[in-house]
Scaffold this motif. Structure first.
Motif, mmCIF file in Angstrom:
data_model
loop_
_atom_site.group_PDB
_atom_site.id
_atom_site.type_symbol
_atom_site.label_atom_id
_atom_site.label_comp_id
_atom_site.label_asym_id
_atom_site.label_seq_id
_atom_site.Cartn_x
_atom_site.Cartn_y
_atom_site.Cartn_z
ATOM 1 N N LEU A 1 0.825 -1.217 0.000
ATOM 2 C CA LEU A 1 0.000 0.000 0.000
ATOM 3 C C LEU A 1 0.854 1.259 0.000
ATOM 4 O O LEU A 1 0.554 2.232 -0.718
ATOM 5 N N ALA A 2 1.918 1.261 0.791
ATOM 6 C CA ALA A 2 2.791 2.426 0.851
ATOM 7 C C ALA A 2 3.464 2.666 -0.501
ATOM 8 O O ALA A 2 3.544 3.815 -0.966
ATOM 9 N N VAL A 3 3.928 1.610 -1.140
ATOM 10 C CA VAL A 3 4.558 1.753 -2.454
ATOM 11 C C VAL A 3 3.536 2.231 -3.476
ATOM 12 O O VAL A 3 3.817 3.115 -4.290
ATOM 13 N N PHE A 4 2.319 1.678 -3.425
ATOM 14 C CA PHE A 4 1.288 2.092 -4.377
ATOM 15 C C PHE A 4 0.937 3.570 -4.201
ATOM 16 O O PHE A 4 0.804 4.302 -5.185
ATOM 17 N N VAL A 5 0.786 4.002 -2.960
ATOM 18 C CA VAL A 5 0.472 5.418 -2.708
ATOM 19 C C VAL A 5 1.610 6.300 -3.192
ATOM 20 O O VAL A 5 1.381 7.338 -3.828
#
Length: 172
Positions: A20-24
């Motif tokens: 999720l952090a990478v996607f954001v």
């Protein structure tokens, strides 16, 4: 083996948070729509590679067996390729990057060596020999060193008693 299983839920939670952090981060850098398309494209590529790597692994295994060679090298190479393709097929940018890295030949060779070492430690020496062929061992010349039987858990061999094994290579 059970000892390591208790960490699986924590590892999965951390993997989801990392994804999720990478996607954001990627979404903020290139835009949300582009990030979603990138995830879909990576997953589609992973599915295509999953089929290709699976067929390649099966053919390599079959060819090794038909040639009478130990199939371990081909099996471990196929497992690393399948893992890379599977990680690429799983929706996520971080797992996709890790999957792509596993498909790069030099990295694949390194990981394959690690998988082989783990497999050799976990199966019996007979099974490892059948899978990977004869093992190569290093022989050191000199006086025998005393072994600590408390560390190995096995009693030291009696003097003059034969130790079962196989010599693969003798160096002068």
């Amino acid at each position: 083996m059970r000892r390591g299983l208790r960490y699986v839920p924590v590892a999965l939670l951390l993997a989801v948070i990392l994804e999720l952090a990478v996607f954001v981060g990627v979404g903020r850098a290139i835009g949300f729509g582009s990030a979603v398309l990138l995830v879909f494209a990576a997953s589609l590529l992973g599915l295509v590679l999953l089929r290709r790597e699976g067929m390649r692994a099966w053919r390599g295994f079959r060819d090794s067996v038909q040639a009478g060679q130990p199939p371990g090298e081909r099996v471990t190479d196929g497992l690393v390729g399948l893992l890379g393709a599977l990680l690429l097929a799983v929706p996520g940018l971080f797992s996709g990057v890790v999957g792509l890295v596993l498909l790069v030949p030099p990295v694949r060779r390194l990981v394959r060596g690690g998988v082989r070492r783990v497999a050799e430690r976990r199966v019996s020496s007979v099974a490892a020999g059948d899978l990977f062929g004869p093992r190569r061992v290093r022989v050191r010349q000199g006086a025998p060193q005393p072994t600590d039987t408390a560390q190995t858990g096995q009693p030291a061999p009696e003097p003059g008693r034969a130790i079962e094994g196989e010599i693969v290579e003798r160096r002068p």
